[in-house]
Design a protein around this motif. Structure first.
Motif, PDB file in Angstrom:
ATOM      1  N   LEU A 182       0.938  -1.123  -0.131  1.00  0.00           N
ATOM      2  CA  LEU A 182      -0.123   0.204   0.049  1.00  0.00           C
ATOM      3  C   LEU A 182       0.832   1.225   0.000  1.00  0.00           C
ATOM      4  CD1 LEU A 182      -2.871   1.413   0.553  1.00  0.00           C
ATOM      5  CD2 LEU A 182      -2.072   1.315   2.875  1.00  0.00           C
ATOM      6  N   SER A 183       1.953   1.357   0.779  1.00  0.00           N
ATOM      7  CA  SER A 183       2.738   2.458   0.870  1.00  0.00           C
ATOM      8  C   SER A 183       3.411   2.822  -0.602  1.00  0.00           C
ATOM      9  CB  SER A 183       3.834   2.264   2.119  1.00  0.00           C
ATOM     10  OG  SER A 183       4.669   1.332   1.818  1.00  0.00           O
ATOM     11  N   LEU A 205      -1.635  -1.491  -5.628  1.00  0.00           N
ATOM     12  CA  LEU A 205      -2.981  -1.846  -5.482  1.00  0.00           C
ATOM     13  C   LEU A 205      -3.682  -2.510  -6.495  1.00  0.00           C
ATOM     14  CD1 LEU A 205      -3.813   1.534  -3.774  1.00  0.00           C
ATOM     15  CD2 LEU A 205      -3.543  -0.581  -2.489  1.00  0.00           C
ATOM     16  N   LYS A 206      -2.933  -2.297  -7.686  1.00  0.00           N
ATOM     17  CA  LYS A 206      -3.521  -2.872  -9.111  1.00  0.00           C
ATOM     18  C   LYS A 206      -3.025  -4.180  -9.416  1.00  0.00           C
ATOM     19  CE  LYS A 206      -4.476   1.575 -10.891  1.00  0.00           C
ATOM     20  NZ  LYS A 206      -4.078   2.470 -11.774  1.00  0.00           N
ATOM     21  N   SER A 225      12.973  -9.945   7.364  1.00  0.00           N
ATOM     22  CA  SER A 225      12.793 -10.747   6.469  1.00  0.00           C
ATOM     23  C   SER A 225      12.786 -10.216   4.918  1.00  0.00           C
ATOM     24  CB  SER A 225      11.301 -11.595   6.756  1.00  0.00           C
ATOM     25  OG  SER A 225      10.345 -10.731   6.518  1.00  0.00           O
ATOM     26  N   GLY A 226      12.735 -11.017   3.930  1.00  0.00           N
ATOM     27  CA  GLY A 226      12.550 -10.455   2.578  1.00  0.00           C
ATOM     28  C   GLY A 226      11.384 -10.672   1.811  1.00  0.00           C
ATOM     29  N   VAL A 227      10.749  -9.885   1.071  1.00  0.00           N
ATOM     30  CA  VAL A 227       9.402 -10.223   0.620  1.00  0.00           C
ATOM     31  C   VAL A 227       9.414  -9.581  -0.632  1.00  0.00           C
ATOM     32  CG1 VAL A 227       7.028  -9.998   0.741  1.00  0.00           C
ATOM     33  CG2 VAL A 227       7.980 -10.470   2.846  1.00  0.00           C
ATOM     34  N   ILE A 228       8.736 -10.265  -1.707  1.00  0.00           N
ATOM     35  CA  ILE A 228       8.274  -9.952  -3.154  1.00  0.00           C
ATOM     36  C   ILE A 228       6.708 -10.058  -3.000  1.00  0.00           C
ATOM     37  CG2 ILE A 228       8.216 -10.060  -5.489  1.00  0.00           C
ATOM     38  CD1 ILE A 228      11.019 -10.951  -5.476  1.00  0.00           C
ATOM     39  N   TYR A 229       6.058  -8.819  -3.143  1.00  0.00           N
ATOM     40  CA  TYR A 229       4.444  -9.103  -3.027  1.00  0.00           C
ATOM     41  C   TYR A 229       4.065  -8.513  -4.210  1.00  0.00           C
ATOM     42  CZ  TYR A 229       0.042  -8.346  -0.564  1.00  0.00           C
ATOM     43  OH  TYR A 229      -1.013  -8.132  -0.213  1.00  0.00           O
ATOM     44  N   GLY A 230       3.302  -9.238  -4.908  1.00  0.00           N
ATOM     45  CA  GLY A 230       2.464  -8.996  -6.195  1.00  0.00           C
ATOM     46  C   GLY A 230       1.070  -8.863  -6.184  1.00  0.00           C
ATOM     47  N   VAL A 231       0.224  -7.857  -6.587  1.00  0.00           N
ATOM     48  CA  VAL A 231      -1.114  -8.095  -6.676  1.00  0.00           C
ATOM     49  C   VAL A 231      -1.688  -8.674  -7.919  1.00  0.00           C
ATOM     50  CG1 VAL A 231      -3.236  -6.598  -6.451  1.00  0.00           C
ATOM     51  CG2 VAL A 231      -1.108  -5.828  -5.395  1.00  0.00           C
ATOM     52  N   SER A 232      -2.951  -9.523  -7.666  1.00  0.00           N
ATOM     53  CA  SER A 232      -3.520 -10.394  -8.701  1.00  0.00           C
ATOM     54  C   SER A 232      -4.891 -10.228  -8.460  1.00  0.00           C
ATOM     55  CB  SER A 232      -2.888 -11.849  -8.559  1.00  0.00           C
ATOM     56  OG  SER A 232      -3.863 -12.502  -9.371  1.00  0.00           O
ATOM     57  N   ASP A 233      -5.918 -10.272  -9.543  1.00  0.00           N
ATOM     58  CA  ASP A 233      -7.249 -10.570  -9.328  1.00  0.00           C
ATOM     59  C   ASP A 233      -7.835 -11.785  -9.402  1.00  0.00           C
ATOM     60  OD1 ASP A 233      -6.719 -10.689 -12.134  1.00  0.00           O
ATOM     61  OD2 ASP A 233      -7.824  -8.837 -12.756  1.00  0.00           O
TER      62      ASP A 233
END
Length: 509
Positions: free
Chosen positions: A248-249, A253-254, A265-273
Motif C-alpha cells: 500500500l505504501s 494496489l492494481k 525478512s525479505g518479501v516480494i509481493y505482487g497483486v493479482s485479481d
C-alpha cells in the motif's frame, strides 16, 4: 489534518506523523534503537511479548513528540501495520495469556502439514489458497494440543496489530485480510473457513468482529488518551499486515503491480485479481488491503525469513565495531562473486518457499588465506539477492512476471550494492521511494477515515527517488547458478535425512 502511523515490527516499533494535505512526514521515531529480543525456548521457536510491543509504542510516540512541529490533539486518525502471522491470545478481561508465537516460529509445521493432507490439498488450495502450513491457525492448534489450560481461557485470538488497536480502543476487530494471513478465511464462501474450524475444533466465538481494512476499528479511550496525549475518540481506521501495508505504501494496489522489502525478512509481493495458488504452497496468496467480495484483489507473497536477520548476524559476528553503512562500503571493495564465497541465508526458521524445510544458514568455500570480512559482507548480500531470485522464479511459475518492482529506500535497500545485486539477480528494474511501514499505516488511516477522496489520492504526491536497471545480469547468472546448486544439495540432504528417519531408503542421486 494529521495522521498517526504505527508500525509494529519484529525489531522495533516505528511511529510517524503525516500531514494529510501534502502527504509529508512531520516527525518520526522508533524504539528501541537496538533490535528487540526474540525468545527461543527451543530450537525453531520464536516468541515476543505483546506487552513489549505496547510499551515500545508508547516510548516511540514519546520520542516522536519531543521532536515537536505538531500537536497530538490534531491527529485525526490512526493506522497500524504489524508483523504478520503472530498469534496473540487474550482472556475476557483482555489480559494476555501467553507470549505471542510470532511469524518465524516453526513449531507448528507438522501440525499444518498434517491438516493439509487430512483436509485435502485441493480443498485447502482452492478455498484457503494456501496450506495451513506454519501459519496462525496451526499455531493456535499447537496451543490447543500442548497448552490446554491456556487454550480453554481464550476469549479472542488476534494478530499483533489487533492487539495494539485493542490497547488503544478497548475493542477487538479483524478483517478478511487478517483472517486470510492466518489461514482462517475461505475465499469461496467469503468467510471464516468451516474446514479449518471443524478440523482443529476451533469455536467461531474465538474470532473478533470482522470489518473492512479501511474502516473504524474503535476509538481511543479516555484512559489511553490521557496516557499518550491523544484526543479521546480519535479513530483507528486502518490495520494491515506489514507486507500488504508495504505494498500500500508503494501504491501497489492494481493487478500486476509488485513491491519488495528486505527488512528482518525479505518479501516480494505482487497483486493479482485471480484466486490463484501455488500447488506446493511455496508462495502464498492472501486478501490484499483493498480486497472486497465484489472486487478481488489478492496479494501473492514470497517470503524469505533470513534477509536482514542474516545481515544482522554477520554484523554481530564479523563487523561488531562497524556500522551497516561501513559494512556496505567494505562489501563494495570485494569483487563480484566474492571470490567464490557463497552464503545461504536460511537460518531464521522454516522457509515456506523451500517447502517449510529448515535448511539453516551456511557459508561455503571459505578460503582462510583469501577471504576477508569484506568478502563475507558482499557474499551475504549476494546470497540474499540469490534467495530473492530463487523465490521470484517460483512466482513466475505461478504467472507473476513483474516488469518493475517498487521498494522503499530502507533496510537492505539502503545499500547501493545490494540494490544493484538484487536487480542483476532478478533481471527486473527497481523503483525506489522514500517510505516505510509507519508512513503506509498513516496514509492507510487517511483512506479509512475518508480524508482522501480515493485510494489513489493518498499517493498523489509520492516521488520516485531512484531507478536501478540491470547492468550485469548475464555476468551474475553463473554466480546464481552456483549458489542454486549448493542450495539444492542441501535440500536433497534434508530429504535424505527425512527418509532415513522414516525408515525408508534414501533417495538415489
Amino acid at each position: 489534518m494529521l495522521l498517526l502511523g504505527i508500525d509494529v515490527g519484529t525489531s522495533s516499533v516505528k511511529v510517524c506523523i503525516v500531514d494529510a494535505e501534502n502527504q509529508r512526514v512531520i516527525a518520526s521515531a522508533q524504539y528501541p534503537d537496538e533490535e528487540s529480543p526474540i525468545k527461543s525456548l527451543q530450537t525453531g521457536w520464536a516468541e515476543q511479548s505483546p506487552d513489549m510491543w505496547w510499551l515500545q509504542t508508547q516510548k516511540a510516540l514519546a520520542i516522536c513528540n519531543k521532536k515537536g512541529g505538531y500537536h497530538l490533539k490534531n491527529i485525526s486518525a490512526i493506522g497500524i501495520a504489524y508483523q504478520m502471522h503472530g498469534l496473540v491470545l487474550v482472556d475476557k478481561e483482555q489480559k494476555i495469556l501467553r507470549d505471542s508465537i510470532i511469524w518465524c516460529d516453526s513449531r507448528a509445521v507438522e501440525i499444518g502439514d498434517k491438516a493439509f493432507t487430512d483436509i485435502g490439498t485441493e480443498t485447502c488450495l482452492s478455498h484457503m489458497l494456501n496450506s495451513p502450513g506454519n501459519f496462525t491457525a496451526a499455531k493456535l492448534a499447537w496451543v490447543k494440543q500442548n497448552e490446554p489450560g491456556i487454550y480453554n481461557r481464550i476469549d479472542k485470538i488476534m494478530l499483533p496489530g489487533d492487539y495494539i488497536a485493542m490497547k488503544l480502543t478497548g475493542e477487538i476487530t479483524t478483517s478478511a485480510s487478517a483472517l486470510s494471513e492466518g489461514i482462517f478465511f475461505d475465499f469461496q464462501f467469503n468467510g471464516i473457513s468451516k474446514d479449518i474450524t471443524d478440523y482443529f475444533g476451533f469455536s467461531n466465538t474465538l474470532f473478533p468482529t470482522v470489518k473492512p481494512v479501511f474502516s473504524a476499528h474503535g476509538r481511543v479511550t479516555e484512559k489511553v488518551a490521557a496516557l499518550l496525549g491523544l484526543t479521546a475518540g480519535t479513530p483507528v481506521t486502518y490495520k494491515a499486515g506489514d507486507q500488504p501495508n508495504n505494498a500500500l505504501s508503494l501504491n501497489v494496489l492494481k493487478p500486476g503491480e509488485v513491491a519488495a522489502t528486505a527488512g528482518t525478512s525479505g518479501v516480494i509481493y505482487g497483486v493479482s485479481d485471480q484466486l490463484a495458488f501455488d500447488q506446493q504452497s511455496r508462495v502464498n496468496t492472501f486478501a490484499h488491503v483493498n480486497y472486497t467480495n465484489e472486487r478481488k484483489r489478492l496479494g501473492v507473497l514470497l517470503c524469505i525469513n533470513g534477509t536482514g536477520s542474516l545481515y544482522r548476524w554477520v554484523k554481530n559476528t564479523f563487523g561488531i565495531s562497524l556500522s551497516y553503512e561501513q559494512m556496505n562500503k567494505l562489501a563494495e571493495s570485494a569483487p563480484q562473486g566474492s571470490d567464490g564465497l557463497r552464503i545461504l541465508p536460511f537460518g531464521n526458521g522454516a522457509e515456506r518457499m523451500l517447502n517449510n524445510k529448515q535448511v539453516g544458514a551456511h557459508l561455503h568455500n571459505i578460503d582462510l588465506n583469501l577471504h576477508t570480512p569484506a568478502h563475507i559482507f558482499r557474499a551475504a548480500q549476494e546470497g540474499i539477492a540469490c534467495a530473492f531470485r530463487y523465490g521470484l522464479d517460483i512466482m513466475r511459475e505461478n504467472g507473476m512476471n513483474p516488469t518493475v518492482i517498487r521498494a522503499g529506500k530502507t533496510n537492505m535497500f539502503l545499500s547501493n550494492l545490494f540494490t544493484q545485486t538484487f536487480v542483476n539477480a532478478t533481471g527486473v528494474p527497481v523503483e525506489l521511494y522514500n517510505n516505510d511501514g509507519s508512513i503506509g499505516a498513516a496514509l492507510g488511516a487517511g483512506i479509512g477515515a475518508e480524508i482522501f477522496p480515493s485510494q489513489a489520492e493518498a499517493f498523489s504526491k509520492a516521488e520516485r527517488i531512484g531507478y536501478v536497471e540491470p547492468t550485469g545480469a548475464a555476468a551474475f547468472e553463473s554466480i546464481y547458478q552456483d549458489w542454486k546448486n549448493i542450495l539444492e544439495q542441501h535440500l536433497e540432504a534434508k530429504q535424505d535425512d527425512k527418509n532415513q528417519e522414516a525408515g525408508r531408503k534414501p533417495i538415489n542421486k
